[in-house]
Motif scaffolding. Sequence first.
Motif, mmCIF file in Angstrom:
data_model
loop_
_atom_site.group_PDB
_atom_site.id
_atom_site.type_symbol
_atom_site.label_atom_id
_atom_site.label_comp_id
_atom_site.label_asym_id
_atom_site.label_seq_id
_atom_site.Cartn_x
_atom_site.Cartn_y
_atom_site.Cartn_z
ATOM 1 N N ASN A 28 0.825 -1.219 0.000
ATOM 2 C CA ASN A 28 0.000 0.000 0.000
ATOM 3 C C ASN A 28 0.856 1.264 0.000
ATOM 4 O O ASN A 28 0.522 2.247 -0.665
ATOM 5 C CB ASN A 28 -0.979 -0.027 1.181
ATOM 6 C CG ASN A 28 -2.054 -1.083 0.949
ATOM 7 O OD1 ASN A 28 -2.547 -1.232 -0.170
ATOM 8 N ND2 ASN A 28 -2.401 -1.830 1.988
ATOM 9 N N ASP A 47 11.362 2.092 3.920
ATOM 10 C CA ASP A 47 10.937 0.956 4.742
ATOM 11 C C ASP A 47 12.110 0.553 5.628
ATOM 12 O O ASP A 47 13.245 0.461 5.147
ATOM 13 C CB ASP A 47 10.491 -0.229 3.893
ATOM 14 C CG ASP A 47 9.684 -1.222 4.733
ATOM 15 O OD1 ASP A 47 8.465 -1.312 4.503
ATOM 16 O OD2 ASP A 47 10.259 -1.883 5.635
ATOM 17 N N SER A 56 2.963 -7.885 3.303
ATOM 18 C CA SER A 56 2.793 -7.979 1.846
ATOM 19 C C SER A 56 3.523 -9.163 1.226
ATOM 20 O O SER A 56 3.350 -9.447 0.041
ATOM 21 C CB SER A 56 3.228 -6.665 1.187
ATOM 22 O OG SER A 56 2.378 -5.631 1.634
ATOM 23 N N SER A 60 -2.345 -14.945 0.951
ATOM 24 C CA SER A 60 -2.748 -16.212 0.323
ATOM 25 C C SER A 60 -2.451 -16.197 -1.180
ATOM 26 O O SER A 60 -2.693 -17.185 -1.865
ATOM 27 C CB SER A 60 -4.244 -16.461 0.519
ATOM 28 O OG SER A 60 -4.571 -16.471 1.875
ATOM 29 N N MET A 62 -3.985 -14.639 -3.456
ATOM 30 C CA MET A 62 -5.182 -14.550 -4.289
ATOM 31 C C MET A 62 -5.409 -13.091 -4.682
ATOM 32 O O MET A 62 -5.260 -12.192 -3.851
ATOM 33 C CB MET A 62 -6.409 -15.012 -3.489
ATOM 34 C CG MET A 62 -6.440 -16.491 -3.194
ATOM 35 S SD MET A 62 -7.475 -16.804 -1.755
ATOM 36 C CE MET A 62 -9.060 -16.224 -2.316
ATOM 37 N N VAL A 213 12.009 5.031 9.996
ATOM 38 C CA VAL A 213 11.676 6.301 10.647
ATOM 39 C C VAL A 213 11.670 6.051 12.150
ATOM 40 O O VAL A 213 10.954 5.166 12.631
ATOM 41 C CB VAL A 213 10.294 6.807 10.182
ATOM 42 C CG1 VAL A 213 9.835 7.982 11.044
ATOM 43 C CG2 VAL A 213 10.355 7.223 8.718
ATOM 44 N N GLY A 393 -7.220 -2.616 4.044
ATOM 45 C CA GLY A 393 -6.879 -2.902 2.642
ATOM 46 C C GLY A 393 -6.511 -4.355 2.428
ATOM 47 O O GLY A 393 -6.338 -5.143 3.367
ATOM 48 N N TRP A 395 -4.255 -6.940 -0.669
ATOM 49 C CA TRP A 395 -3.294 -6.872 -1.772
ATOM 50 C C TRP A 395 -4.029 -6.453 -3.049
ATOM 51 O O TRP A 395 -3.594 -5.565 -3.779
ATOM 52 C CB TRP A 395 -2.651 -8.246 -1.985
ATOM 53 C CG TRP A 395 -1.156 -8.197 -1.978
ATOM 54 C CD1 TRP A 395 -0.339 -8.541 -0.944
ATOM 55 C CD2 TRP A 395 -0.309 -7.766 -3.047
ATOM 56 N NE1 TRP A 395 0.972 -8.341 -1.316
ATOM 57 C CE2 TRP A 395 1.027 -7.880 -2.593
ATOM 58 C CE3 TRP A 395 -0.532 -7.290 -4.340
ATOM 59 C CZ2 TRP A 395 2.110 -7.544 -3.383
ATOM 60 C CZ3 TRP A 395 0.563 -6.943 -5.139
ATOM 61 C CH2 TRP A 395 1.859 -7.072 -4.656
ATOM 62 N N THR A 396 -5.159 -7.122 -3.289
ATOM 63 C CA THR A 396 -5.910 -6.919 -4.531
ATOM 64 C C THR A 396 -6.216 -5.446 -4.795
ATOM 65 O O THR A 396 -6.195 -5.002 -5.941
ATOM 66 C CB THR A 396 -7.235 -7.703 -4.441
ATOM 67 O OG1 THR A 396 -6.932 -9.045 -4.080
ATOM 68 C CG2 THR A 396 -7.995 -7.660 -5.743
HETATM 69 C C1 LIG Z 1 -2.519 -14.429 6.092
HETATM 70 C C2 LIG Z 1 -2.862 -13.344 5.123
HETATM 71 C C3 LIG Z 1 -3.478 -13.653 3.924
HETATM 72 C C4 LIG Z 1 -3.806 -12.643 3.027
HETATM 73 N N1 LIG Z 1 -4.291 -12.996 1.816
HETATM 74 C C5 LIG Z 1 -4.596 -12.044 0.917
HETATM 75 C C6 LIG Z 1 -5.032 -12.413 -0.387
HETATM 76 O O1 LIG Z 1 -5.046 -13.592 -0.753
HETATM 77 N N2 LIG Z 1 -5.384 -11.427 -1.228
HETATM 78 C C7 LIG Z 1 -5.358 -10.111 -0.862
HETATM 79 O O2 LIG Z 1 -5.765 -9.276 -1.662
HETATM 80 N N3 LIG Z 1 -4.891 -9.718 0.344
HETATM 81 C C8 LIG Z 1 -4.503 -10.657 1.237
HETATM 82 N N4 LIG Z 1 -4.001 -10.309 2.462
HETATM 83 C C9 LIG Z 1 -3.935 -8.900 2.824
HETATM 84 C C10 LIG Z 1 -2.694 -8.179 2.298
HETATM 85 O O3 LIG Z 1 -1.564 -9.013 2.327
HETATM 86 C C11 LIG Z 1 -2.453 -6.935 3.153
HETATM 87 O O4 LIG Z 1 -3.615 -6.165 3.205
HETATM 88 C C12 LIG Z 1 -1.336 -6.051 2.609
HETATM 89 O O5 LIG Z 1 -0.191 -6.796 2.315
HETATM 90 C C13 LIG Z 1 -1.001 -4.972 3.623
HETATM 91 O O6 LIG Z 1 0.012 -4.193 3.062
HETATM 92 P P1 LIG Z 1 0.538 -2.900 3.794
HETATM 93 O O7 LIG Z 1 1.421 -2.194 2.842
HETATM 94 O O8 LIG Z 1 -0.615 -2.102 4.316
HETATM 95 O O9 LIG Z 1 1.313 -3.448 5.085
HETATM 96 P P2 LIG Z 1 2.741 -4.187 5.197
HETATM 97 O O10 LIG Z 1 2.995 -5.043 4.034
HETATM 98 O O11 LIG Z 1 2.812 -4.826 6.533
HETATM 99 O O12 LIG Z 1 3.776 -2.992 5.113
HETATM 100 C C14 LIG Z 1 4.043 -2.147 6.193
HETATM 101 C C15 LIG Z 1 5.526 -1.818 6.139
HETATM 102 O O13 LIG Z 1 5.818 -0.776 7.072
HETATM 103 C C16 LIG Z 1 7.164 -0.959 7.481
HETATM 104 N N5 LIG Z 1 7.405 -0.173 8.697
HETATM 105 C C17 LIG Z 1 6.835 -0.326 9.914
HETATM 106 N N6 LIG Z 1 7.305 0.615 10.752
HETATM 107 C C18 LIG Z 1 8.194 1.365 10.057
HETATM 108 C C19 LIG Z 1 9.004 2.485 10.390
HETATM 109 N N7 LIG Z 1 9.001 3.035 11.593
HETATM 110 N N8 LIG Z 1 9.813 3.018 9.431
HETATM 111 C C20 LIG Z 1 9.824 2.482 8.164
HETATM 112 N N9 LIG Z 1 9.071 1.419 7.817
HETATM 113 C C21 LIG Z 1 8.260 0.881 8.743
HETATM 114 C C22 LIG Z 1 7.281 -2.459 7.694
HETATM 115 O O14 LIG Z 1 8.630 -2.872 7.633
HETATM 116 C C23 LIG Z 1 6.424 -2.990 6.525
HETATM 117 O O15 LIG Z 1 7.213 -3.364 5.406
HETATM 118 C C24 LIG Z 1 -3.592 -11.295 3.365
HETATM 119 C C25 LIG Z 1 -2.944 -10.981 4.558
HETATM 120 C C26 LIG Z 1 -2.549 -12.001 5.420
HETATM 121 C C27 LIG Z 1 -1.802 -11.677 6.672
#
Ligand SMILES: Cc1cc2nc3c(=O)[nH]c(=O)nc-3n(C[C@H](O)[C@H](O)[C@H](O)COP(=O)(O)OP(=O)(O)OC[C@H]3O[C@@H](n4cnc5c(N)ncnc54)[C@H](O)[C@@H]3O)c2cc1C
Length: 579
Positions: A28, A47, A56, A60, A62, A213, A393, A395-396
């Motif tokens: 995201n 990051d 991320s 799964s 998907m 950060v 949110g 992944w999709t």
């Molecule tokens: C088990 C599971 C199954 C899923 N299956 C699906 C699926 O099949 N299809 C789908 O669409 N979605 C799926 N999802 C949801 C999807 O994976 C998440 O919604 C998405 O990856 C979230 O992304 P993000 O960028 O918000 O968070 P994250 O990927 O967690 O990214 C947050 C980032 O912030 C960084 N960070 C934290 N603190 C700091 C700091 N102080 N300074 C710098 N960086 C920092 C971390 O290192 C991390 O990399 C699934 C999730 C899970 C857990």
Amino acid sequence: MPRTREQMLAELKAGPKVQAIVVGGGINGISTFRELALQGVRVLLVDRGDFCGACSSAPSRMIHGGLRYLENGEVALVRESLRERDALLRNAPHLVRPLPTTVPIHHIFSGLLNGALGVLRLRNEPAERGALAVKVGLSLYDLLSGRRRSMPAHVFRGREATLALWPDLPQAVRYSATYHDAWISHPERLGIELVRDGLGAGPDALAINHLGVTGRRGRHLLLADAPGGETFEVETDLIVNATGAWVDETNATLAPAGTSPPSYVGGTRGSHLILDHPALVAALNGHMIYFENVDGRVCILFPYLGKVLLGSTDIRVDRPGEVRCEDHEVDYILKSLSYVFPRITVRPEQIVYRYSGVRPLPRSDAGFTGRISRDHLVAELPGDPPVLSLVGGKWTTFRAFGEQAADRALELIGMTRRIGTVERRIGGGDGYPPDEAGQAAFIGGLVREAGVSLDRAKHAAGHYGADAGAVLAFCRGMDDAPIAGSCYTAAELRYLIRHEFARTLSDLLQRRTSLAITGKLCAAAIEQAAAILADELGWSPEAAVAEDARFRARLDRDHGLTDDILSDRNPTAGSPACV
Ligand SMILES: Cc1cc2nc3c(=O)[nH]c(=O)nc-3n(C[C@H](O)[C@H](O)[C@H](O)COP(=O)(O)OP(=O)(O)OC[C@H]3O[C@@H](n4cnc5c(N)ncnc54)[C@H](O)[C@@H]3O)c2cc1C
């Protein structure tokens, strides 16, 4: 050629003032970064670990509308997710592909009342879905796919036809229904391609992994360079907090002394197993099986790069921290498998990888975690600079979420959008044929022009799409011998270090490549990769040894890969399948 991490770090230190900082390089944050970079914003993405290194890299895999969310009455979310799924099939055909999905059904009527109550938001508990409930849900799903539907409509079958296609399902099965969603082969690679696209489009944009950060002083954020340990400050007009499950923690770090920002996120841990199980691959017959566990939770399993991906759990966690797939989760997941394929057994050594992540879900009091919304929102904390927090949110829906966040960010910094992304191809998806015949011709062209084997050409196309030719050209004339047990070559790893910001063994072997997740990682491959990283990044012998130990400890703790398992894997025993 994209700028390297070190070049961008030097650029940032030379001009430590940006219009926006996106904190968090999960999918995201990356999406928001790409949107802003495309509009010409001087935006910095950081990051503290690797890009797509947390949740991320744990989905799964998907790319889906979310059939299940219809029971929560989240029709708008399903419509948006289906639109984004279809856009990803068009924009990243090298990594996102259709996935026929089959639901085995044991009853006729159950689940109907629950479904209706769910739509009216009067119910909190799951219940087994019978044939009528599934029929109603899939008809609505087809309808929501819209007039430009890219996938076939759902089909229903009786018991005999179901067992003819899936003879290992329970004999008590009465019906099955098949619909289509999509899957992503290498989500972390798509993340890197989006970063590169953002950098390519915005010469002022900067994206630096392993840079965290750690604090704020007015308009200045304090950044800590993980490899060097050095800290420095950057001034910004706007902060986008995209730290997923850490959103609340990050806001607390950024908040002026004496204030306490609201809590937005409540995470749940989800774990998956990867099985090396040819009989199970055969039993799936090319489909994902989408089924209910005895507790009513939806579970999934599907063929994944020659293995089977199986999951997931959904367990509330108070603090995101480091999560791993616990032994009781392995038991839960295997029990769910026995419910859908009772005759198939799994030996411990067939579990070749396990992984876990924390879903950054909006804070909720729902008793059943499956009922917590997977929708997304942008929360705003006014101030100088203001902070936008990305909450929830999937992944999709990363593109839509990033677009929403970027639109508000542009308003706040007084700029307007000039480029949209719905139809914008991503990385190696630009110029990669969408259909099987076109892809076969593309791969044939690689064999002829790059002079590589058919396996190697398929591997390159499946990873880099239209960029495969450039990657193979880079490898020519270097040590291009395969790494132990795989199709990846020494030169290819060098490409990933130089062009894709890989800085650690985990970056290289868990995210830029699929060696770990496909159960091909062995002790010899780790040694080879460590030597290449040390050579490329100028590590001392002591630093290389320390990194090797750190990585192996992580594999053991989080992924069930002990030193013994890694040493026992003998890459010469079988022919290396290229995936
Ligand atoms: C088990 C599971 C199954 C899923 N299956 C699906 C699926 O099949 N299809 C789908 O669409 N979605 C799926 N999802 C949801 C999807 O994976 C998440 O919604 C998405 O990856 C979230 O992304 P993000 O960028 O918000 O968070 P994250 O990927 O967690 O990214 C947050 C980032 O912030 C960084 N960070 C934290 N603190 C700091 C700091 N102080 N300074 C710098 N960086 C920092 C971390 O290192 C991390 O990399 C699934 C999730 C899970 C857990």
